[in-house]
Structure formats: structure tokens, C-alpha cells
Write a protein that holds these residues in place. Structure first.
Motif, PDB file in Angstrom:
ATOM      1  N   GLU A  44       0.809  -1.218   0.000  1.00 46.97           N
ATOM      2  CA  GLU A  44       0.000   0.000   0.000  1.00 46.97           C
ATOM      3  C   GLU A  44       0.843   1.270   0.000  1.00 46.97           C
ATOM      4  N   GLY A  45       2.139   1.122   0.169  1.00 52.03           N
ATOM      5  CA  GLY A  45       3.033   2.284   0.136  1.00 52.03           C
ATOM      6  C   GLY A  45       2.923   3.184   1.351  1.00 52.03           C
ATOM      7  N   PHE A  46       2.624   2.605   2.512  1.00 53.17           N
ATOM      8  CA  PHE A  46       2.542   3.433   3.721  1.00 53.17           C
ATOM      9  C   PHE A  46       3.892   4.088   3.993  1.00 53.17           C
ATOM     10  N   ASP A  47       3.876   5.380   4.276  1.00 50.38           N
ATOM     11  CA  ASP A  47       5.105   6.132   4.572  1.00 50.38           C
ATOM     12  C   ASP A  47       5.363   6.095   6.073  1.00 50.38           C
ATOM     13  N   PRO A  48       6.394   5.372   6.519  1.00 50.21           N
ATOM     14  CA  PRO A  48       6.634   5.231   7.952  1.00 50.21           C
ATOM     15  C   PRO A  48       7.410   6.380   8.581  1.00 50.21           C
ATOM     16  N   ARG A  49       7.839   7.363   7.787  1.00 54.91           N
ATOM     17  CA  ARG A  49       8.670   8.438   8.333  1.00 54.91           C
ATOM     18  C   ARG A  49       7.882   9.346   9.267  1.00 54.91           C
ATOM     19  N   PHE A  50       8.401   9.538  10.457  1.00 48.54           N
ATOM     20  CA  PHE A  50       7.820  10.434  11.445  1.00 48.54           C
ATOM     21  C   PHE A  50       8.367  11.824  11.161  1.00 48.54           C
ATOM     22  N   THR A  51       7.542  12.680  10.586  1.00 52.02           N
ATOM     23  CA  THR A  51       7.988  13.989  10.116  1.00 52.02           C
ATOM     24  C   THR A  51       7.632  15.093  11.116  1.00 52.02           C
ATOM     25  N   ALA A  52       7.988  16.303  10.743  1.00 49.58           N
ATOM     26  CA  ALA A  52       7.643  17.465  11.573  1.00 49.58           C
ATOM     27  C   ALA A  52       6.132  17.582  11.737  1.00 49.58           C
ATOM     28  N   ALA A  53       5.383  17.213  10.707  1.00 45.51           N
ATOM     29  CA  ALA A  53       3.919  17.256  10.804  1.00 45.51           C
ATOM     30  C   ALA A  53       3.413  16.259  11.844  1.00 45.51           C
ATOM     31  N   ASP A  54       4.030  15.081  11.902  1.00 44.33           N
ATOM     32  CA  ASP A  54       3.643  14.085  12.907  1.00 44.33           C
ATOM     33  C   ASP A  54       3.992  14.585  14.311  1.00 44.33           C
ATOM     34  N   LEU A  95       9.281  -0.260   8.831  1.00 48.22           N
ATOM     35  CA  LEU A  95       7.955  -0.052   8.265  1.00 48.22           C
ATOM     36  C   LEU A  95       6.869  -0.207   9.330  1.00 48.22           C
ATOM     37  N   ILE A  96       6.937  -1.254  10.127  1.00 47.55           N
ATOM     38  CA  ILE A  96       5.910  -1.462  11.157  1.00 47.55           C
ATOM     39  C   ILE A  96       6.137  -0.524  12.349  1.00 47.55           C
ATOM     40  N   LYS A  97       7.388  -0.243  12.669  1.00 48.88           N
ATOM     41  CA  LYS A  97       7.683   0.701  13.751  1.00 48.88           C
ATOM     42  C   LYS A  97       7.145   2.085  13.406  1.00 48.88           C
ATOM     43  N   GLY A  98       7.370   2.503  12.164  1.00 46.47           N
ATOM     44  CA  GLY A  98       6.860   3.798  11.715  1.00 46.47           C
ATOM     45  C   GLY A  98       5.338   3.846  11.680  1.00 46.47           C
ATOM     46  N   TRP A  99       4.719   2.709  11.323  1.00 48.31           N
ATOM     47  CA  TRP A  99       3.262   2.635  11.324  1.00 48.31           C
ATOM     48  C   TRP A  99       2.736   2.853  12.745  1.00 48.31           C
ATOM     49  N   ILE A 100       3.328   2.175  13.698  1.00 46.90           N
ATOM     50  CA  ILE A 100       2.914   2.332  15.099  1.00 46.90           C
ATOM     51  C   ILE A 100       3.151   3.770  15.555  1.00 46.90           C
ATOM     52  N   ASP A 101       4.330   4.306  15.268  1.00 46.43           N
ATOM     53  CA  ASP A 101       4.665   5.670  15.703  1.00 46.43           C
ATOM     54  C   ASP A 101       3.698   6.706  15.134  1.00 46.43           C
ATOM     55  N   ARG A 102       3.333   6.529  13.869  1.00 48.50           N
ATOM     56  CA  ARG A 102       2.480   7.530  13.225  1.00 48.50           C
ATOM     57  C   ARG A 102       1.002   7.331  13.507  1.00 48.50           C
TER      58      ARG A 102
END
Length: 110
Positions: A44-54, A95-102
Motif C-alpha cells: 500500500e506504500g505506507f510512509d513510515p517516516r515520522f515527520t515534523a507534521a507528525d 515499516l511497522i515501527k513507523g506505522w505504530i509511531d504515526r
């Protein structure tokens, strides 16, 4: 019961994907009359990056991104959450860590 199975592996032929499919199709869920929804984060192309917006959202100063809202809706529909991923160096893949974080945001998950 409705289960959300979240899969985090880039290869659809991987053991990770086979385990998730077996769980959904095997005695454990579908044979017991439960419904299953898959979230294949890589496909699905989920973006796991925790950005400034997050981070702004964490501080309750930002707006909930559409991709995070969609994932939260999937979790909200579920009675059970199953995370299926390979272990990389004694931990979960980014990928899964970023999903949880976001997805598990301040004010929604805690």
C-alpha cells in the motif's frame, strides 16, 4: 469478531505473508466465523517516516494526515489487531515501527 492483520514485509512471497494468510484462512480466524481485513503496508506504500507534521500532531498543534486517519479508521473497525513482521536484529522492521509511531497518536491511542 473482526481482526485487522497488519503485514510489514516487501516481498509478497515471504514467510511473513504466508504466516498472515495462514492465520486469516486457518482454523484460528475464518473457520471460527471471524472476519479479517489485511493492511499490507509495503504494497500500500505506507510512509513510515515520522515527520515534523507528525511531531506537531503529537503536540496537538497539527492536523491529522489523511493516511494516518485512514489507518486509525481500520484499527477502530477491528476487535483484534495482529501484527505480522519479520524480526530484524531483534526488533521490528522500520515499516511497522513507523506505522505504530504515526498511527498510535497522542489523543487517540493514549
Amino acid at each position: 469478531m473482526h481482526a485487522l492483520i497488519v503485514v510489514a514485509h516487501p516481498d509478497p512471497q515471504s514467510l511473513t505473508h504466508r504466516v498472515a494468510a495462514h492465520l486469516a484462512e486457518g482454523v484460528t480466524l475464518s473457520d471460527a466465523g471471524h472476519s479479517v481485513e489485511f493492511a499490507d503496508l509495503a504494497a500500500e506504500g505506507f510512509d513510515p517516516r515520522f515527520t515534523a507534521a507528525d511531531f506537531a500532531l503529537h503536540l496537538r498543534k497539527g492536523v491529522l494526515p489523511a493516511d494516518v486517519a485512514a489507518e486509525q479508521a481500520r484499527v477502530d473497525r477491528a476487535d483484534a489487531l495482529v501484527l505480522v513482521y519479520p524480526v530484524y536484529w531483534w526488533s521490528m522492521p522500520g515499516l511497522i515501527k513507523g506505522w505504530i509511531d504515526r498511527v498510535f497518536t497522542n489523543g487517540w491511542a493514549y
